[in-house]
Every structure is written in structure tokens, then in C-alpha cells.
Design an enzyme around this catalytic site. Structure first.
Site, PDB file in Angstrom:
ATOM      1  CB  SER A 511      -0.958  -0.025   1.189  1.00 23.63           C
ATOM      2  OG  SER A 511      -2.001   0.901   1.017  1.00 23.63           O
ATOM      3  CG  HIS A 623      -5.628  -2.452  -0.205  1.00 22.94           C
ATOM      4  ND1 HIS A 623      -4.744  -2.160  -1.227  1.00 22.94           N
ATOM      5  CD2 HIS A 623      -5.212  -1.704   0.856  1.00 22.94           C
ATOM      6  CE1 HIS A 623      -3.843  -1.295  -0.811  1.00 22.94           C
ATOM      7  NE2 HIS A 623      -4.097  -0.997   0.450  1.00 22.94           N
TER       8      HIS A 623
END
Length: 651
Positions: A511, A623
Site C-alpha cells: 500500500s 487490498h
């Protein structure tokens, strides 16, 4: 002793979601089933006298919101009856018996609020528009809203009615009390059932007005109004009411620093309507800001009232959890301060003792007591004890160093389990960036140490738990002094650990950590190889393709497409010609936070510039792949990282 392996994930248990009544503590326990390739959660209890463990609800996909209702002699909770079913509200007699479904909602139940010491609860559900028959062929998706998708959930279905229903627990009679076209989250129902509180869109008419606010729904008149007057325009969420219901606690902030504004505790006096910030002078983050890869279904500590004047709440400070006692008069006192990560808590009936679930770098998940008067920490249940006694783990070295401008930066270093005169090390960068490494168990880092790598974990500027200036310093400045902090941190670790081979340094992150990994390989060649995960490579395209792209880019980078040149300057692929470091790119195909195209752009840019590279995509993965992805893919991900580093090391 044995070493932790990647398959150790299937041997370890995570406990959270605490509730307590009399001599029992109730909790959820989550395990990973390798054969069935899924997570399994059960509802269990421990007898505080005999330490006997009892299972109340069998392993399933969802169990949360556990409430003990002594007046009814029941446990109340939300669970899925099996791995395919929608979650419903269940009850179980406290003296034993079978679970009974209280609801049968087609779309399931997302939350509920039980009015203490009554037979009444309110719950939240939804209804889809009915169709005469199922569509036989694929249908187009029509999009007209700015926010139309969400990571982990896919495209948002706006053709739903969102409902609150009231149900009598004894007879199961349910009635709809509120209907809305907009999504919301129920948070509180006043005891006399005069009104309820919920959070919903800050301004339903303006889709660029980011965030939510608190609304009051009058149950008699059916009128909805904003709960606070115009003085308070930021973000507020209900936390807890005292027993007298004359004081309410909210989490909130005035959004002064957008996404990175620290959360404060606010107290609302019902009689006067006064809202006051109790923690504004402490410069701390309220709640849990710590990142890890092991905890499942953690709900956090929340706010727990001890009596009508005092309540307990938690904070994240300098890499660890703390507990405070707040008072209505504004006085705040520290209750508990130890190097660990608190993940959930419950008060006993007398409200003089907390039961907490917690983790440390060497303890995956356990339960302990904390008496309010002494704050003495007493562990009493460790579900992973036998595993940990048989396996070697690393207790990390804690250290501080001077970052850019002599800022104090905190870090942890896990040395390889097998000591060697010369060994490789990995700089592993956390996501967020508004989270933090802390005193919690990290399976991946322990596994890499078992495989012979030192692991460097740093909290550079932009991360949380170090105050408002620290976390806000990255705004509009990604890749600048945060990069400096990381490089100075590597220098500090090398200076203190000459056994690390400076020619065998590696870098990885996900991320924000993936963005920073991409940035690092385009700004220095000091690392032999890199692994970039769920990353960002191009802020211009990220603006339009991420589920939060427009808001994140404007709030965090403080620019939009009218200044695409600045966004391009902060994009790693703008500097791709400088890259020399071999880089592996890992990305989930269902990642809507940092969509797959971000990795693809970086991959092609590396190819164009002749850099050794590889792209691995993970199907059915959002994610959160490294934390809650499909078990088999979590193993594949770990192996891919190790294989890449091994291929580029001198081990």
C-alpha cells in the site's frame, strides 16, 4: 526448538470480540483451515474459576457483536449459520442450549443495539428492489455517483432500501421503524425509545462533501435532524452512553488535517447540549492505529463506562496501546501503560475489572485481567501456548534514532534466528501511511527472521501514534522527508549491527509501503532487490480509479488534476529511468483501493527501462490479501517474496 514456517498460520488462533458476565468471559476464536481454504470463527467462553473452555456456536464465517443480557438469561450475537448464509441475530441461553435465530432477513443483519435490561433491540438490515424473475443474461452497470465502489465489497448497490427494525427478543415480533435510501450505521437507541442515533453522509446532496455525521431520528415524529448544531462540522461517531443517559461520549475531530486529523474523545452533556473535547490537549490518537497480519475480527477497546461519571478508553502512543480513565469534568488519568497491543475489552458486572485480549511481538493472542484500582496485568488464557513453547520466535530490539531534521523516529529490529557473522536484512515499510508498527505479533516478520533475514521495521513521519505534527508532516510531501527518515533508519541499524551485510539489503512494503518501495527503487540503488505489494505508481491515474482516489489524492497530496504536474512529480513511474533494482510486483486482482493497473504501470515502466522485474497477480484478492486473503494465496504470496529475495541474495 522448531522454527515458524509460513504454514504456522494454520496452527495459530486469534481471539477477540470480548463480552463478560459473572464468572465467564466470552470471545470469538478465529483459525485458518488449510484443507477447506477458509477462516473459521467460533464463539467460546472460559470459566474464570475452573479455566474450562466451552464452545457456544460452531465454526462459521461470521460472529460478532456479542452481548450478555443477564435479565433475559441470554447471549445475543450476530453470526452466519453456515459459510453460505447471511448473518442473522442469534440468542443462546446462558445456562446452555441451542442457538436460536432471532431474525431471518434476506439480506442479513449488519448491526444491532440492545436496550439494556429490556426485551427490545433495534437492528439494521436492507432490502433489494424485487424483480419478477432473475435476469438470464449479464446486465450493464449504470454509474452516476462519485463513490460507486468499495474495496472488499465491489460495486456499491444503490438500489437498496436501508432499514432499522425493532424486535422483541422473547416473541420475535419485528416492526420497521426507519427506512432510508442512503446507507447508514445505527449506533444508539435511547432507553425510553424517544430517539435513535445513526451516522450517514455528511451532505447527501453534495457527493464531494466527504465523510459522515451524526443524525437524530425521532421515533414518534419520524423526523431526522443533525444531532449537533452548526458549530460542529467535522467527523463524529457515537461511542457510549452512561447508565443515566445524561452524558454521551463521541469519537470526533474537526477535520483540520483531513484524513490525518487525530481522533479525540468528546463528551456531550444531554441537559445543556454542550459538546467538549476532553483529549484535545493530549496530542494522542484515540483507538487502535497498529498494523499487523495476524489479528482477526478485532473490534478494539471502545469506550466503557465505569459509572455515571467515569469511563475507560484506549489510545495508540509510540507503538503501544494505553488505557485512560476519563471523567465528565474533563479530568483524564492514565490507567495502563505496558508495551503491548490491546485488541478488545469487556467490563465485569461489578465494573471494577477489565478483561482484555492482547498481543505482543512474541505472543500472538491472549486474554488478561486488568483491575481498575491497581491496573495489575494478569494473563489467564493463552490459546497458542503449546505452539509457542515448541517454536522459536524473535523478541525484537526496540530503538529510537534521529530522522530528518533530528526528529525522533521509532523502530524495531528482528534479527535472524540463526546468528551469522554476515547476513541479509529487509527494510519492511508499513502501509497507511496513517498507521504504525507496534508491540504486536507479526507472523510474516517472524517467518522471515526464521528464514535467515534481519527485518527492519520503522515508523517514519506520516505514521500515527506520535502526535498531530508527526502524522500531518507528510501532507503534500510524499516521498520526501519520509524517504529520508527511512534511509537514516537503515543507516542507524547498520551502525548498531555490523553483522548485517550492507551489500545485501532488501526492501519491501504494501500500500503506502508499496508506493514507497516503488519510490525507493527509482531514487537509490542501495538495495539488491525489492518487493512492491498493492502499490501506487501513478497518482494521476490513482485519482480516478481508486475507490477513494479523488478524496485521498486531494486530502493527502493536496493536489488534484488541475495540477497534474505535481502529481506526476510525486509518482514513482515519473522517475522510472533511474531504476536499477530488481523488483517483484504483487497485486490482488480485486484490489479497488490501489487497483491492479498501478502495478501494471510500474511493471511496464521497469520493462521499458531494462530493469529485472516480475508481476504476480492474485485472483479473488482485495487490498487486504496479506491479512485476510484466501489462505492458499497468502502462502503463495509469502513464498513469492522469499523466493525473490533468495534469488538475489548471497545466502
Amino acid at each position: 526448538m522448531k522454527r515458524i514456517t509460513k504454514e504456522s498460520l494454520f496452527d495459530l488462533k486469534s481471539i477477540n470480540q470480548l463480552a463478560q458476565c459473572y464468572y465467564r468471559s466470552y470471545f470469538t476464536q478465529t483459525e485458518m483451515n488449510q484443507k477447506k481454504n477458509r477462516y473459521e470463527t467460533s464463539l467460546q467462553s472460559i470459566d474464570l474459576k475452573t479455566k474450562e473452555i466451552r464452545q457456544w456456536f460452531s465454526k462459521t464465517s461470521t460472529i460478532h457483536s456479542i452481548t450478555v443480557a443477564p435479565n433475559l438469561g441470554k447471549l445475543i450475537f450476530i453470526a452466519s449459520e453456515n459459510f453460505e448464509a447471511k448473518p442473522q441475530i442469534f440468542t443462546i441461553p446462558l445456562d446452555g442450549g441451542s442457538a436460536v435465530a432471532l431474525t431471518d432477513e434476506k439480506e442479513g443483519v449488519s448491526s444491532y443495539y440492545w436496550i439494556p435490561n429490556t426485551e427490545i433491540l433495534y437492528y439494521q438490515t436492507s432490502e433489494k428492489e424485487s424483480k419478477e424473475e432473475k435476469e438470464k443474461y449479464p446486465q450493464p452497470i449504470s454509474i452516476s455517483r462519485l463513490t460507486y465502489k468499495a474495496d472488499g465489497g465491489g460495486f456499491i448497490d444503490y438500489n437498496k432500501k436501508h432499514l432499522i427494525r425493532k424486535i422483541n427478543i422473547r416473541d420475535g415480533q419485528a416492526d420497521t421503524v426507519m427506512t432510508s435510501d442512503e446507507s447508514f450505521s445505527l449506533s444508539y437507541v435511547q432507553k425510553d425509545e424517544n430517539y435513535l442515533l445513526f451516522n450517514s453522509a455528511k451532505d447527501p446532496e453534495d457527493e464531494w462533501a466527504y465523510g459522515q455525521k451524526v443524525y437524530r431520528f425521532d421515533l414518534a415524529t419520524q423526523e431526522t435532524t443533525a444531532f449537533f448544531d452548526g458549530k460542529y462540522t467535522g467527523f463524529y461517531y457515537f461511542a457510549a452512553a452512561n447508565e443515566a443517559e445524561d452524558a454521551l461520549v463521541f469519537y470526533g475531530n474537526e477535520f483540520d488535517y483531513q484524513f490525518v486529523t487525530l481522533t479525540d474523545i468528546y463528551l456531550y452533556e444531554v441537559e445543556t447540549g454542550e459538546l467538549k473535547a476532553l483529549t484535545a490537549d493530549l496530542d494522542i490518537e484515540i483507538g487502535d492505529a497498529f498494523v499487523g497480519d495476524f489479528q482477526q475480527n478485532a473490534k478494539g477497546i471502545g469506550v466503557l463506562w465505569l459509572d455515571n461519571e467515569r469511563f475507560v478508553f484506549d489510545s495508540s502512543e509510540k507503538g503501544q496501546s494505553k488505557l485512560y480513565i476519563g471523567q465528565r469534568d474533563g479530568d483524564i488519568n492514565l490507567l495502563f501503560d505496558q508495551p503491548l497491543h490491546l485488541t478488545s475489552a469487556a467490563l465485569n458486572i461489578a465494573k471494577d475489572q477489565l478483561t482484555v485480549s492482547y498481543s505482543t511481538p512474541t505472543e500472538p493472542s491472549a486474554l488478561a485481567h486488568i483491575p481498575i484500582n491497581t491496573a495489575e496485568f494478569t494473563p489467564f488464557y493463552q490459546p497458542n501456548q503449546s505452539f509457542m513453547e515448541a517454536h522459536q520466535v524473535v523478541d525484537p530490539e526496540r530503538f529510537w534514532y534521529k530522522g530528518y531534521d533530528d526528529w525522533d523516529i521509532q523502530g524495531w529490529y528482528l534479527a535472524p534466528i540463526e546468528a551469522k557473522a554476515s547476513h541479509p536484512a529487509i527494510l519492511y515499510i508499513h502501509g497507511g501511511p496513517q498507521v504504525a508498527y507496534g508491540e504486536t505479533f507479526f507472523h510474516e516478520m517472524q517467518w522471515l527472521a526464521a528464514e535467515g533475514y534481519g527485518v527492519i521495521m520503522l515508523n517514519p513521519r506520516g505514521g500515527n501514534s506520535y502526535g498531530q505534527e508527526f502524522v500531518a508532516s507528510i501532507l503534500g510531501d510524499y516521498g520526501n522527508h519520509d524517504f529520508d527518515d527511512l534511509m537514516l533508519g537503515v543507516d542507524a541499524v547498520l551502525a548498531n549491527h555490523p553483522e548485517i551485510d550492507a551489500d545485501q539489503l532488501f526492501v519491501a512494503g504494501g500500500s503506502y509501503g508499496g508506493f514507497m518501495t516503488n519510490w525507493i527503487v527509482t531514487h537509490t540503488d542501495r538495495f539488491k532487490a525489492a518487493v512492491s505489494q498493492r502499490s501506487i505508481s501513478n497518482w494521476i491515474s490513482f485519482y480516478g480509479v481508486s475507490d477513494i482516489g479523488a478524496f485521498f489524492t486531494e486530502f493527502q497530496l493536496q493536489n488534484d488534476l488541475t495540477n497534474y504536474q505535481r502529481l506526476w512529480e510525486m509518482s514513482p513511474i515519473a522517475h522510472a529511468a533511474n531504476a536499477k533494482t530488481p523488483i517483484l510486483l504483487l497485486h490482488g486482482q480485486d484490489d479497488l483501493r490501489c487497483p491492479q493497473e498501478q502495478a501494471e504501470q510500474m511493471y511496464v515502466a521497469m520493462k521499458k527501462n531494462g530493469v529485472e522485474t516480475k508481476l504476480i497477480l492474485f485472483p479473488q484478492s482485495s487490498h487486504g490479501l496479506s491479512r485476510n486473503g484466501l489462505p492458499n494465496l497468502r502462502l503463495e504470496r509469502l513464498q513469492a517474496i522469499l523466493d525473490w529475495f533468495n534469488a538475489h541474495s548471497n545466502k
